[in-house]
Design a protein around this motif. Structure first.
Motif, short mmCIF file in Angstrom:
data_model
loop_
_atom_site.label_atom_id
_atom_site.label_comp_id
_atom_site.label_asym_id
_atom_site.label_seq_id
_atom_site.Cartn_x
_atom_site.Cartn_y
_atom_site.Cartn_z
N SER A 22 1.09 -0.93 -0.30
CA SER A 22 -0.58 0.10 0.20
C SER A 22 0.87 1.70 0.33
O SER A 22 0.55 2.68 0.24
CB SER A 22 -1.02 0.36 1.35
N ILE A 23 1.88 1.06 0.28
CA ILE A 23 2.60 2.39 0.51
C ILE A 23 2.85 2.90 -0.74
O ILE A 23 2.98 4.24 -0.89
CB ILE A 23 4.29 1.84 0.52
N LYS A 24 3.11 2.66 -1.98
CA LYS A 24 2.98 3.05 -3.66
C LYS A 24 1.66 3.45 -3.53
O LYS A 24 1.45 4.58 -4.30
CB LYS A 24 2.88 2.50 -4.31
N TYR A 25 0.68 3.39 -3.15
CA TYR A 25 -0.90 3.98 -3.62
C TYR A 25 -1.70 4.32 -2.22
O TYR A 25 -3.36 4.53 -1.77
CB TYR A 25 -2.12 2.97 -4.08
N TRP A 26 -1.43 5.00 -1.16
CA TRP A 26 -1.77 5.25 0.23
C TRP A 26 -1.99 6.65 -0.43
O TRP A 26 -1.25 7.23 -0.66
CB TRP A 26 -0.29 5.19 0.82
N GLU A 27 -3.44 6.57 0.35
CA GLU A 27 -4.16 7.55 0.94
C GLU A 27 -4.47 7.84 1.51
O GLU A 27 -4.80 6.95 2.54
CB GLU A 27 -5.43 7.44 -0.33
N GLN A 28 -4.34 9.58 2.69
CA GLN A 28 -4.42 9.47 3.21
C GLN A 28 -6.28 9.69 4.01
O GLN A 28 -7.24 10.30 3.24
CB GLN A 28 -3.61 10.80 3.76
N PRO A 29 -6.40 9.00 5.10
CA PRO A 29 -7.99 9.02 5.33
C PRO A 29 -8.48 9.90 6.69
O PRO A 29 -7.42 10.31 6.75
CB PRO A 29 -7.69 7.36 6.10
N SER A 30 -9.45 10.41 6.74
CA SER A 30 -10.32 11.08 7.16
C SER A 30 -10.22 10.44 8.30
O SER A 30 -10.12 9.20 8.59
CB SER A 30 -11.33 11.72 6.64
N LEU A 31 -10.17 11.74 9.30
CA LEU A 31 -10.75 10.50 10.74
C LEU A 31 -12.14 9.62 10.99
O LEU A 31 -11.54 8.89 11.32
CB LEU A 31 -11.02 11.76 12.53
N ILE A 32 -13.11 9.92 10.06
CA ILE A 32 -13.81 9.02 10.45
C ILE A 32 -13.38 7.29 9.86
O ILE A 32 -14.09 6.43 9.75
CB ILE A 32 -15.03 9.36 9.54
N GLU A 33 -12.55 8.03 8.01
CA GLU A 33 -11.90 6.82 7.28
C GLU A 33 -11.26 6.02 8.32
O GLU A 33 -11.37 4.72 8.58
CB GLU A 33 -11.42 7.32 6.01
N TRP A 34 -10.93 6.79 9.24
CA TRP A 34 -9.88 6.46 10.29
C TRP A 34 -10.07 4.57 11.09
O TRP A 34 -9.75 3.65 11.01
CB TRP A 34 -8.47 6.42 11.08
N VAL A 35 -11.15 5.11 11.75
CA VAL A 35 -12.50 4.73 12.76
C VAL A 35 -12.50 3.80 11.92
O VAL A 35 -12.59 2.10 12.38
CB VAL A 35 -13.24 5.81 13.32
N LEU A 36 -13.27 3.66 11.07
CA LEU A 36 -13.90 2.38 9.88
C LEU A 36 -12.51 1.55 9.60
O LEU A 36 -13.01 0.26 8.74
CB LEU A 36 -14.71 3.31 8.51
N PHE A 37 -11.70 1.82 9.08
CA PHE A 37 -10.69 0.96 8.36
C PHE A 37 -10.64 0.41 9.56
O PHE A 37 -10.49 -1.11 9.83
CB PHE A 37 -8.97 1.76 8.64
N ILE A 38 -10.50 0.43 11.21
CA ILE A 38 -9.93 0.01 11.77
C ILE A 38 -10.60 -1.01 12.86
O ILE A 38 -10.52 -1.95 13.08
CB ILE A 38 -9.71 0.78 13.02
N SER A 39 -12.09 -0.29 12.48
CA SER A 39 -13.74 -1.52 12.41
C SER A 39 -13.76 -2.98 11.84
O SER A 39 -13.71 -3.72 12.16
CB SER A 39 -14.52 -0.62 12.31
N THR A 40 -12.85 -2.72 10.66
CA THR A 40 -12.93 -3.54 10.29
C THR A 40 -12.23 -4.78 10.89
O THR A 40 -12.76 -6.02 10.07
CB THR A 40 -12.42 -3.65 8.53
N GLY A 41 -11.49 -4.47 11.62
CA GLY A 41 -10.43 -5.91 12.13
C GLY A 41 -11.10 -6.17 13.69
O GLY A 41 -10.78 -7.20 13.43
N VAL A 42 -11.93 -4.91 13.88
CA VAL A 42 -12.38 -5.06 15.20
C VAL A 42 -13.49 -6.03 14.76
O VAL A 42 -13.39 -7.06 15.62
CB VAL A 42 -12.74 -3.61 15.53
N PHE A 43 -14.00 -5.72 13.86
CA PHE A 43 -16.11 -6.61 13.30
C PHE A 43 -14.99 -7.96 12.94
O PHE A 43 -15.70 -8.77 13.41
CB PHE A 43 -16.61 -6.14 12.41
N GLY A 44 -14.04 -8.11 12.17
CA GLY A 44 -12.85 -9.42 11.85
C GLY A 44 -12.68 -10.82 13.12
O GLY A 44 -13.05 -11.62 13.14
#
Length: 271
Positions: free
Chosen positions: A181-203
């Motif tokens: 993802s280094i090459k394709y990295w996009e900076q998430p917003s605060l809400i997107e950070w929470v959603l990203f981490i939530s995928t692992g929590v839900f999993g």
């Protein structure tokens, strides 16, 4: 198992929502959210962090990363309900792999049920709404590797702590997703950070409650409830993403679920 189905459905739905990000970045954050739980728990359990069957653990980790990445990629092309339904064809591939590598027998009635389930796949592809070939390719590839995972875990058996197996998978997903993802990295917003981490929590909680379900009740009772995830994702897809499922798509999903659920019943009845 109901809690597990809800957790996995929410995870898939959040990933679908984040599909504007590169798939490698999603895989990376999916692993981070789970590792927040698994690493402390492995250390607390005082088991060998890297396990003993390293070869099989690595194979499980690599196949898990491939399956997860392909599934997340398929969500860029398919509705969430269709993708989840098609990925549930994994038991068909698992049974075939087990036939060759574990010498497990498949009854004639099971072959018929597998055919019915696969017929559902063909109906979805042929008559479903906007089923792109690339999405179908990725989700079936995901199901194939998920089938391999089932066989590898069976091969590992009880020789490894379940947390170690999950941890291997997540560490490899963290490494692979992070580097890619280094090459394709996009900076998430605060809400997107929470959603990203939530995928692992839900999993993580999806895996946790699924394990608890199998520990609490007989497999033939709780296993079919896992397919409730398909129903939940269809509902979420309809109301959240505006997905449209025509009659043919729903018939295909019904054939897949019917074939695989009855196969669980047949298999458990014979044991």
């Amino acid at each position: 198992m109901i809690f597990s189905a809800i957790a996995f459905a929410l995870m898939g739905s959040v990933v679908k929502y984040l599909s504007t990000f590169n798939v490698y970045q999603v895989v990376f954050f999916r692993s981070v959210g789970t590792l927040l739980f698994t690493i402390p728990l492995v250390l607390k359990a005082r088991v060998a962090f890297f396990g003993t069957n390293k070869k099989w653990l690595i194979i499980r980790g690599v196949t898990g990363v491939i399956s997860l990445t392909c599934f997340f990629q398929s969500l860029n092309y398919l509705s969430i309900g269709t993708a989840v339904s098609l990925r549930y064809t994994a038991p068909i591939f698992a049974a075939v792999f087990a036939l060759f590598f574990l010498k497990e027998k498949i009854k004639p009635i099971q072959w018929l049920l597998f055919f019915i389930a696969f017929l559902g796949v063909l109906i979805i592809k042929g008559f479903g709404t906007d089923v792109e070939f690339l999405g179908l390719f990725f989700v079936i590839l995901s199901a194939i590797f998920l089938g391999v995972i089932f066989v590898v875990i069976r091969k590992i058996g009880n020789t490894e702590h379940p947390l170690v197996i999950i941890n291997y998978f997540m560490l490899m997903a963290f490494t692979f997703g992070g580097l890619m993802s280094i090459k394709y990295w996009e900076q998430p917003s605060l809400i997107e950070w929470v959603l990203f981490i939530s995928t692992g929590v839900f999993g993580y909680f999806g895996q946790l409650y699924m394990t608890k379900a199998f520990q609490a009740e007989e497999t033939n009772l709780v296993a079919p409830i896992k397919y409730l995830e398909v129903v939940i994702t269809i509902i979420i897809g309809t109301f959240w993403f505006g997905d449209i499922y025509n009659g043919w798509t729903l018939l295909g999903i019904l054939l897949i679920l019917s074939g695989l659920i009855y196969n669980i019943y047949i298999k458990r009845k014979s044991t």
